[in-house]
Motif scaffolding. Sequence first.
Motif, PDB file in Angstrom:
ATOM      1  N   LEU A 163     -10.589   4.697 -10.568  1.00 19.51           N
ATOM      2  CA  LEU A 163      -9.233   4.693 -11.092  1.00 19.51           C
ATOM      3  C   LEU A 163      -8.480   3.450 -10.623  1.00 19.51           C
ATOM      4  O   LEU A 163      -8.782   2.883  -9.571  1.00 19.51           O
ATOM      5  CB  LEU A 163      -8.456   5.935 -10.636  1.00 19.51           C
ATOM      6  CG  LEU A 163      -8.670   7.220 -11.431  1.00 19.51           C
ATOM      7  CD1 LEU A 163     -10.039   7.822 -11.136  1.00 19.51           C
ATOM      8  CD2 LEU A 163      -7.560   8.229 -11.142  1.00 19.51           C
ATOM      9  N   PHE A 164      -7.491   3.062 -11.405  1.00 22.38           N
ATOM     10  CA  PHE A 164      -6.527   2.065 -10.957  1.00 22.38           C
ATOM     11  C   PHE A 164      -5.433   2.838 -10.239  1.00 22.38           C
ATOM     12  O   PHE A 164      -4.882   3.801 -10.782  1.00 22.38           O
ATOM     13  CB  PHE A 164      -5.928   1.284 -12.124  1.00 22.38           C
ATOM     14  CG  PHE A 164      -5.051   0.139 -11.686  1.00 22.38           C
ATOM     15  CD1 PHE A 164      -5.552  -1.150 -11.672  1.00 22.38           C
ATOM     16  CD2 PHE A 164      -3.744   0.353 -11.271  1.00 22.38           C
ATOM     17  CE1 PHE A 164      -4.751  -2.213 -11.254  1.00 22.38           C
ATOM     18  CE2 PHE A 164      -2.946  -0.691 -10.843  1.00 22.38           C
ATOM     19  CZ  PHE A 164      -3.450  -1.983 -10.836  1.00 22.38           C
ATOM     20  N   VAL A 165      -5.094   2.427  -9.024  1.00 20.12           N
ATOM     21  CA  VAL A 165      -4.151   3.191  -8.208  1.00 20.12           C
ATOM     22  C   VAL A 165      -2.884   2.381  -7.926  1.00 20.12           C
ATOM     23  O   VAL A 165      -2.943   1.240  -7.468  1.00 20.12           O
ATOM     24  CB  VAL A 165      -4.788   3.616  -6.874  1.00 20.12           C
ATOM     25  CG1 VAL A 165      -3.751   4.279  -5.972  1.00 20.12           C
ATOM     26  CG2 VAL A 165      -5.951   4.576  -7.130  1.00 20.12           C
ATOM     27  N   TYR A 166      -1.760   3.013  -8.221  1.00 22.17           N
ATOM     28  CA  TYR A 166      -0.466   2.484  -7.806  1.00 22.17           C
ATOM     29  C   TYR A 166      -0.157   3.138  -6.469  1.00 22.17           C
ATOM     30  O   TYR A 166       0.057   4.354  -6.393  1.00 22.17           O
ATOM     31  CB  TYR A 166       0.604   2.803  -8.848  1.00 22.17           C
ATOM     32  CG  TYR A 166       0.330   2.124 -10.170  1.00 22.17           C
ATOM     33  CD1 TYR A 166       0.669   0.778 -10.373  1.00 22.17           C
ATOM     34  CD2 TYR A 166      -0.297   2.800 -11.214  1.00 22.17           C
ATOM     35  CE1 TYR A 166       0.394   0.135 -11.575  1.00 22.17           C
ATOM     36  CE2 TYR A 166      -0.573   2.181 -12.412  1.00 22.17           C
ATOM     37  CZ  TYR A 166      -0.226   0.854 -12.590  1.00 22.17           C
ATOM     38  OH  TYR A 166      -0.514   0.230 -13.786  1.00 22.17           O
ATOM     39  N   LEU A 167      -0.189   2.330  -5.420  1.00 19.79           N
ATOM     40  CA  LEU A 167      -0.058   2.814  -4.055  1.00 19.79           C
ATOM     41  C   LEU A 167       1.410   2.804  -3.663  1.00 19.79           C
ATOM     42  O   LEU A 167       1.982   1.769  -3.363  1.00 19.79           O
ATOM     43  CB  LEU A 167      -0.897   1.940  -3.121  1.00 19.79           C
ATOM     44  CG  LEU A 167      -1.107   2.417  -1.697  1.00 19.79           C
ATOM     45  CD1 LEU A 167      -2.457   1.926  -1.166  1.00 19.79           C
ATOM     46  CD2 LEU A 167       0.013   1.921  -0.782  1.00 19.79           C
ATOM     47  N   GLY A 168       2.033   3.986  -3.714  1.00 22.73           N
ATOM     48  CA  GLY A 168       3.452   4.083  -3.422  1.00 22.73           C
ATOM     49  C   GLY A 168       3.739   4.079  -1.937  1.00 22.73           C
ATOM     50  O   GLY A 168       3.065   4.758  -1.160  1.00 22.73           O
ATOM     51  N   GLU A 219      -4.120  -4.626   1.246  1.00 25.65           N
ATOM     52  CA  GLU A 219      -5.027  -5.626   1.798  1.00 25.65           C
ATOM     53  C   GLU A 219      -6.220  -4.978   2.496  1.00 25.65           C
ATOM     54  O   GLU A 219      -7.354  -5.461   2.395  1.00 25.65           O
ATOM     55  CB  GLU A 219      -4.266  -6.533   2.776  1.00 25.65           C
ATOM     56  CG  GLU A 219      -3.299  -7.486   2.101  1.00 25.65           C
ATOM     57  CD  GLU A 219      -3.967  -8.325   1.024  1.00 25.65           C
ATOM     58  OE1 GLU A 219      -5.032  -8.937   1.322  1.00 25.65           O
ATOM     59  OE2 GLU A 219      -3.454  -8.363  -0.100  1.00 25.65           O
ATOM     60  N   LYS A 220      -5.998  -3.881   3.186  1.00 25.63           N
ATOM     61  CA  LYS A 220      -7.096  -3.155   3.842  1.00 25.63           C
ATOM     62  C   LYS A 220      -8.086  -2.637   2.802  1.00 25.63           C
ATOM     63  O   LYS A 220      -9.310  -2.726   2.983  1.00 25.63           O
ATOM     64  CB  LYS A 220      -6.543  -1.999   4.667  1.00 25.63           C
ATOM     65  CG  LYS A 220      -5.861  -2.394   5.949  1.00 25.63           C
ATOM     66  CD  LYS A 220      -5.225  -1.185   6.631  1.00 25.63           C
ATOM     67  CE  LYS A 220      -6.236  -0.101   6.958  1.00 25.63           C
ATOM     68  NZ  LYS A 220      -5.596   1.062   7.631  1.00 25.63           N
ATOM     69  N   LEU A 221      -7.577  -2.098   1.723  1.00 25.29           N
ATOM     70  CA  LEU A 221      -8.444  -1.550   0.683  1.00 25.29           C
ATOM     71  C   LEU A 221      -9.188  -2.657  -0.052  1.00 25.29           C
ATOM     72  O   LEU A 221     -10.366  -2.512  -0.395  1.00 25.29           O
ATOM     73  CB  LEU A 221      -7.617  -0.707  -0.287  1.00 25.29           C
ATOM     74  CG  LEU A 221      -7.084   0.595   0.315  1.00 25.29           C
ATOM     75  CD1 LEU A 221      -5.997   1.194  -0.562  1.00 25.29           C
ATOM     76  CD2 LEU A 221      -8.226   1.601   0.508  1.00 25.29           C
ATOM     77  N   LYS A 222      -8.524  -3.767  -0.271  1.00 20.74           N
ATOM     78  CA  LYS A 222      -9.192  -4.898  -0.924  1.00 20.74           C
ATOM     79  C   LYS A 222     -10.310  -5.451  -0.052  1.00 20.74           C
ATOM     80  O   LYS A 222     -11.323  -5.940  -0.564  1.00 20.74           O
ATOM     81  CB  LYS A 222      -8.173  -5.994  -1.253  1.00 20.74           C
ATOM     82  CG  LYS A 222      -7.281  -5.654  -2.448  1.00 20.74           C
ATOM     83  CD  LYS A 222      -6.384  -6.816  -2.828  1.00 20.74           C
ATOM     84  CE  LYS A 222      -5.608  -6.512  -4.097  1.00 20.74           C
ATOM     85  NZ  LYS A 222      -4.726  -7.639  -4.517  1.00 20.74           N
ATOM     86  N   ALA A 223     -10.132  -5.362   1.260  1.00 20.81           N
ATOM     87  CA  ALA A 223     -11.176  -5.818   2.172  1.00 20.81           C
ATOM     88  C   ALA A 223     -12.433  -4.959   2.054  1.00 20.81           C
ATOM     89  O   ALA A 223     -13.523  -5.390   2.431  1.00 20.81           O
ATOM     90  CB  ALA A 223     -10.662  -5.790   3.615  1.00 20.81           C
ATOM     91  N   GLY A 248     -13.444  -4.059  -0.850  1.00 21.62           N
ATOM     92  CA  GLY A 248     -13.919  -4.320  -2.210  1.00 21.62           C
ATOM     93  C   GLY A 248     -13.260  -3.453  -3.258  1.00 21.62           C
ATOM     94  O   GLY A 248     -13.717  -3.406  -4.407  1.00 21.62           O
ATOM     95  N   LEU A 249     -12.190  -2.779  -2.883  1.00 26.52           N
ATOM     96  CA  LEU A 249     -11.453  -1.914  -3.811  1.00 26.52           C
ATOM     97  C   LEU A 249     -10.215  -2.673  -4.270  1.00 26.52           C
ATOM     98  O   LEU A 249      -9.207  -2.737  -3.560  1.00 26.52           O
ATOM     99  CB  LEU A 249     -11.075  -0.606  -3.114  1.00 26.52           C
ATOM    100  CG  LEU A 249     -12.247   0.198  -2.546  1.00 26.52           C
ATOM    101  CD1 LEU A 249     -11.754   1.328  -1.660  1.00 26.52           C
ATOM    102  CD2 LEU A 249     -13.117   0.741  -3.676  1.00 26.52           C
ATOM    103  N   ASP A 250     -10.294  -3.249  -5.442  1.00 28.18           N
ATOM    104  CA  ASP A 250      -9.229  -4.173  -5.838  1.00 28.18           C
ATOM    105  C   ASP A 250      -8.452  -3.771  -7.083  1.00 28.18           C
ATOM    106  O   ASP A 250      -7.616  -4.539  -7.562  1.00 28.18           O
ATOM    107  CB  ASP A 250      -9.793  -5.580  -6.018  1.00 28.18           C
ATOM    108  CG  ASP A 250     -10.947  -5.623  -7.018  1.00 28.18           C
ATOM    109  OD1 ASP A 250     -11.251  -4.573  -7.619  1.00 28.18           O
ATOM    110  OD2 ASP A 250     -11.527  -6.703  -7.188  1.00 28.18           O
TER     111      ASP A 250
END
Length: 246
Positions: A26-31, A43-47, A49-51
């Motif tokens: 899913l694409f997540v809007y992180l509130g 940034e932690k999630l992108k690290a 590989g979840l982008d």
Amino acid sequence: MKSALVTGANKGVGYETARQLLQKGLFVYLGSRKIENGLKAVEKLKAEGLDHLKAIQIDVTDQESINAARIEIGKSTKVLDALINNAGISGGGFPQTSINSGIDTYKEVFDTNLFGVVRVTQSFIDLLRKSPEPRIVNVSSSGCSITLHSDPSWEFYHHKAAVYGPSKAALNMYTVCLAYELRETAFKVNAVDPGFIATDFNNHNGTDTAENAGGRIAKYAIIGQDGPNGKFISEFHNPETGEIPW
């Protein structure tokens, strides 16, 4: 790609819910109430590989903040598939007593745990209606079950929370009403208890992990059309059927 908005998602159970929804594609809007905390979580999630995600500033007690979040999300999508109303506050330490808890504390907790959910749900219902399988998960607590808290044999019978519990019990009733109103649509609306989780929320006084809790909530954010609607779910307490009494 399906999309979800998770409120209060910069840490704890909300963060793990967002992470596992990302893992499921899913694409997540992180509130996050403070955008800087949301950006750090992204940034932690992108690290990892979840982008496919974006930090969204949203304070569920502030309608202007919610309106701005709705506009921001509306710029990138016309459809929202899941809303996870996770943002919540405890109202101070536990235990909480009915006699000594001030009315201002009650107002503050209800403003986030109940009224905040109402504000966000009403503001995003138009995007959810455009999804073929819209889902709303209101993060609740087994600690607000009137049935369980009236049973002296229940393991948490003595863990009363005179402010937090009523706020979540009211949220449960809102969930029932919302599910009823949307019963003839494709919506699935449920109250889900993450479990007795060790996070900052309870000073890490819990018996289970945020990772497990996130998995429980994420499950009902993408539940199939044969899944429950208008139910109170706690797989932590009832792993067989998931349902617990109101």
